[in-house]
Scaffold this motif. Structure first.
Motif, PDB file in Angstrom:
ATOM      1  N   ILE A 182       8.094   4.568  -4.336  1.00 54.69           N
ATOM      2  CA  ILE A 182       6.810   3.912  -4.085  1.00 54.69           C
ATOM      3  C   ILE A 182       5.715   4.935  -3.802  1.00 54.69           C
ATOM      4  N   GLU A 183       6.065   6.051  -3.162  1.00 61.57           N
ATOM      5  CA  GLU A 183       5.056   7.051  -2.808  1.00 61.57           C
ATOM      6  C   GLU A 183       4.408   7.668  -4.038  1.00 61.57           C
ATOM      7  N   ASP A 184       5.139   7.719  -5.151  1.00 61.58           N
ATOM      8  CA  ASP A 184       4.577   8.215  -6.402  1.00 61.58           C
ATOM      9  C   ASP A 184       3.837   7.109  -7.154  1.00 61.58           C
ATOM     10  N   MET A 185       4.380   5.908  -7.110  1.00 63.54           N
ATOM     11  CA  MET A 185       3.832   4.804  -7.898  1.00 63.54           C
ATOM     12  C   MET A 185       2.432   4.398  -7.445  1.00 63.54           C
ATOM     13  N   VAL A 186       2.151   4.473  -6.140  1.00 64.84           N
ATOM     14  CA  VAL A 186       0.826   4.036  -5.667  1.00 64.84           C
ATOM     15  C   VAL A 186      -0.286   4.970  -6.133  1.00 64.84           C
ATOM     16  N   LYS A 187       0.070   6.158  -6.588  1.00 68.89           N
ATOM     17  CA  LYS A 187      -0.940   7.098  -7.058  1.00 68.89           C
ATOM     18  C   LYS A 187      -1.492   6.723  -8.425  1.00 68.89           C
ATOM     19  N   GLU A 188      -0.753   5.921  -9.187  1.00 73.20           N
ATOM     20  CA  GLU A 188      -1.186   5.606 -10.543  1.00 73.20           C
ATOM     21  C   GLU A 188      -1.153   4.126 -10.883  1.00 73.20           C
ATOM     22  N   CYS A 189      -0.573   3.308 -10.011  1.00 73.45           N
ATOM     23  CA  CYS A 189      -0.422   1.878 -10.307  1.00 73.45           C
ATOM     24  C   CYS A 189      -1.231   1.032  -9.330  1.00 73.45           C
ATOM     25  N   GLY A 190      -1.907   0.034  -9.864  1.00 71.44           N
ATOM     26  CA  GLY A 190      -2.651  -0.888  -9.017  1.00 71.44           C
ATOM     27  C   GLY A 190      -1.842  -2.074  -8.574  1.00 71.44           C
ATOM     28  N   VAL A 191      -0.630  -2.222  -9.148  1.00 69.46           N
ATOM     29  CA  VAL A 191       0.251  -3.338  -8.789  1.00 69.46           C
ATOM     30  C   VAL A 191       1.646  -2.780  -8.540  1.00 69.46           C
ATOM     31  N   ILE A 192       2.225  -3.122  -7.398  1.00 75.83           N
ATOM     32  CA  ILE A 192       3.567  -2.701  -7.038  1.00 75.83           C
ATOM     33  C   ILE A 192       4.405  -3.955  -6.784  1.00 75.83           C
ATOM     34  N   ILE A 193       5.544  -4.049  -7.476  1.00 73.73           N
ATOM     35  CA  ILE A 193       6.454  -5.176  -7.282  1.00 73.73           C
ATOM     36  C   ILE A 193       7.684  -4.671  -6.530  1.00 73.73           C
ATOM     37  N   ALA A 194       7.898  -5.196  -5.327  1.00 70.51           N
ATOM     38  CA  ALA A 194       9.030  -4.788  -4.500  1.00 70.51           C
ATOM     39  C   ALA A 194      10.325  -5.418  -5.021  1.00 70.51           C
ATOM     40  N   PRO A 195      11.476  -4.861  -4.631  1.00 70.43           N
ATOM     41  CA  PRO A 195      12.749  -5.409  -5.112  1.00 70.43           C
ATOM     42  C   PRO A 195      12.996  -6.859  -4.699  1.00 70.43           C
ATOM     43  N   ASP A 196      12.471  -7.254  -3.543  1.00 70.45           N
ATOM     44  CA  ASP A 196      12.659  -8.624  -3.056  1.00 70.45           C
ATOM     45  C   ASP A 196      11.658  -8.873  -1.938  1.00 70.45           C
ATOM     46  N   GLY A 197      11.660 -10.115  -1.425  1.00 70.08           N
ATOM     47  CA  GLY A 197      10.691 -10.474  -0.411  1.00 70.08           C
ATOM     48  C   GLY A 197      10.888  -9.774   0.917  1.00 70.08           C
ATOM     49  N   ILE A 198      12.132  -9.449   1.250  1.00 74.48           N
ATOM     50  CA  ILE A 198      12.378  -8.760   2.518  1.00 74.48           C
ATOM     51  C   ILE A 198      11.820  -7.346   2.467  1.00 74.48           C
ATOM     52  N   SER A 199      12.156  -6.606   1.418  1.00 77.90           N
ATOM     53  CA  SER A 199      11.661  -5.232   1.323  1.00 77.90           C
ATOM     54  C   SER A 199      10.142  -5.211   1.171  1.00 77.90           C
ATOM     55  N   GLY A 200       9.581  -6.190   0.453  1.00 79.50           N
ATOM     56  CA  GLY A 200       8.132  -6.256   0.331  1.00 79.50           C
ATOM     57  C   GLY A 200       7.465  -6.485   1.674  1.00 79.50           C
ATOM     58  N   ASN A 201       8.044  -7.365   2.487  1.00 81.79           N
ATOM     59  CA  ASN A 201       7.488  -7.624   3.807  1.00 81.79           C
ATOM     60  C   ASN A 201       7.605  -6.399   4.699  1.00 81.79           C
ATOM     61  N   LEU A 202       8.703  -5.668   4.568  1.00 79.92           N
ATOM     62  CA  LEU A 202       8.878  -4.448   5.352  1.00 79.92           C
ATOM     63  C   LEU A 202       7.886  -3.360   4.921  1.00 79.92           C
ATOM     64  N   ILE A 203       7.634  -3.250   3.603  1.00 81.90           N
ATOM     65  CA  ILE A 203       6.632  -2.293   3.121  1.00 81.90           C
ATOM     66  C   ILE A 203       5.274  -2.627   3.722  1.00 81.90           C
ATOM     67  N   PHE A 204       4.906  -3.899   3.661  1.00 84.72           N
ATOM     68  CA  PHE A 204       3.625  -4.343   4.212  1.00 84.72           C
ATOM     69  C   PHE A 204       3.516  -4.008   5.700  1.00 84.72           C
ATOM     70  N   ARG A 205       4.550  -4.361   6.469  1.00 86.86           N
ATOM     71  CA  ARG A 205       4.487  -4.176   7.916  1.00 86.86           C
ATOM     72  C   ARG A 205       4.514  -2.692   8.298  1.00 86.86           C
ATOM     73  N   THR A 206       5.300  -1.913   7.576  1.00 87.78           N
ATOM     74  CA  THR A 206       5.371  -0.484   7.876  1.00 87.78           C
ATOM     75  C   THR A 206       4.037   0.206   7.604  1.00 87.78           C
TER      76      THR A 206
END
Length: 252
Positions: A182-206
């Motif tokens: 993810i640390e590389d992808m945010v440099k070039e992508c405007g949309v990031i799809i997490a593996p699932d809702g739990i990991s996505g929520n953890l990314i958001f909260r972190t």
């Protein structure tokens, strides 16, 4: 004139302060609460008192009395459950606008623990995310994340499944399989799809609560009204209210 609603349950002072910072002569904000609130300092901030403020706000959104709504400090479960009922959908597709401490903005989905668990759901989120990214001037290049790198295949069946799902979504949508980087992808992508809702929520909260990032709110993409989900743990709701105004204006 744009009229917004925001839920005001716990932390009423935080909600009111955010509303007063976000209003203008063109934007009025109604705070929906079950109890009387202190007098607001701005003539452009009002209150709506209801025994069930989540129902009152969503009904006003559906009827057109307000142009957009922010969950604010209303409870997630009952508010989102009624939102699905009111708009006749079986599930919600939420996509959060996030900003890193370094100022990189991107849309992230899924962010609800019960969202984005199938290939089909992720494909929908890719489509919706790209639409949002383009409308906000961000790159619509999309990265689909998985639970590991390609070289991690065989280490655990859940990791293997997340990698195969991510590859399938990427192939069907023309997205990039970003592996776990993810640390590389945010440099070039405007949309990031997490593996699932739990990991996505953890990314958001972190990012937002530990990493000095900003959560601007999560528009619900599969209903006709403009509803921005927000976390009750947020320090304030000015970013979410500003995002709501922006989405309303784009839909006008």
């Amino acid at each position: 004139m744009i009229t917004l609603g925001i839920g005001c349950a716990a932390d009423a002072e935080k909600v009111l302060a955010s509303a007063e910072l976000a209003v203008s002569e063109d934007v009025h904000i109604l705070c929906y609460s079950s109890t009387l609130l202190n007098d607001t300092k701005s003539a452009f901030v009002g209150t709506v008192i209801s025994d069930q403020p989540h129902i009152a706000m969503i009904d006003d959104l559906r009827s057109g009395k307000i142009h957009g709504a922010v969950r604010g400090t209303l409870p997630a479960n009952e508010t989102l459950r009624y939102l699905k009922t009111a708009f006749g959908v079986s599930r919600l597709e939420r996509i959060a606008l996030l900003e890193t401490a370094g100022g990189e903005r991107f849309f992230l989905a899924p962010v609800g623990v019960d969202e984005g668990w199938t290939v089909e759901e992720k494909i929908h989120l890719v489509t919706r995310g790209r639409e949002l990214a383009r409308s906000f001037g961000l790159s619509d290049k999309t990265a689909v994340l998985s639970g590991g790198r390609i070289g991690d295949i065989g280490r655990h069946p859940i990791v293997d499944k997340s990698i195969s799902d991510a590859i399938e979504v990427a192939e069907k949508t023309g997205a990039v399989h970003g592996e776990i980087l993810i640390e590389d992808m945010v440099k070039e992508c405007g949309v990031i799809i997490a593996p699932d809702g739990i990991s996505g929520n953890l990314i958001f909260r972190t990012l937002t609560f530990l990493g000095a990032g900003i959560g601007h709110g999560a528009p619900v993409m599969n209903i006709p009204g403009v509803f921005i989900d927000s976390s009750r743990a947020s320090s304030g709701y000015v970013p979410a209210l500003n995002l709501t105004v922006a989405v309303v204006k784009k839909n006008m």
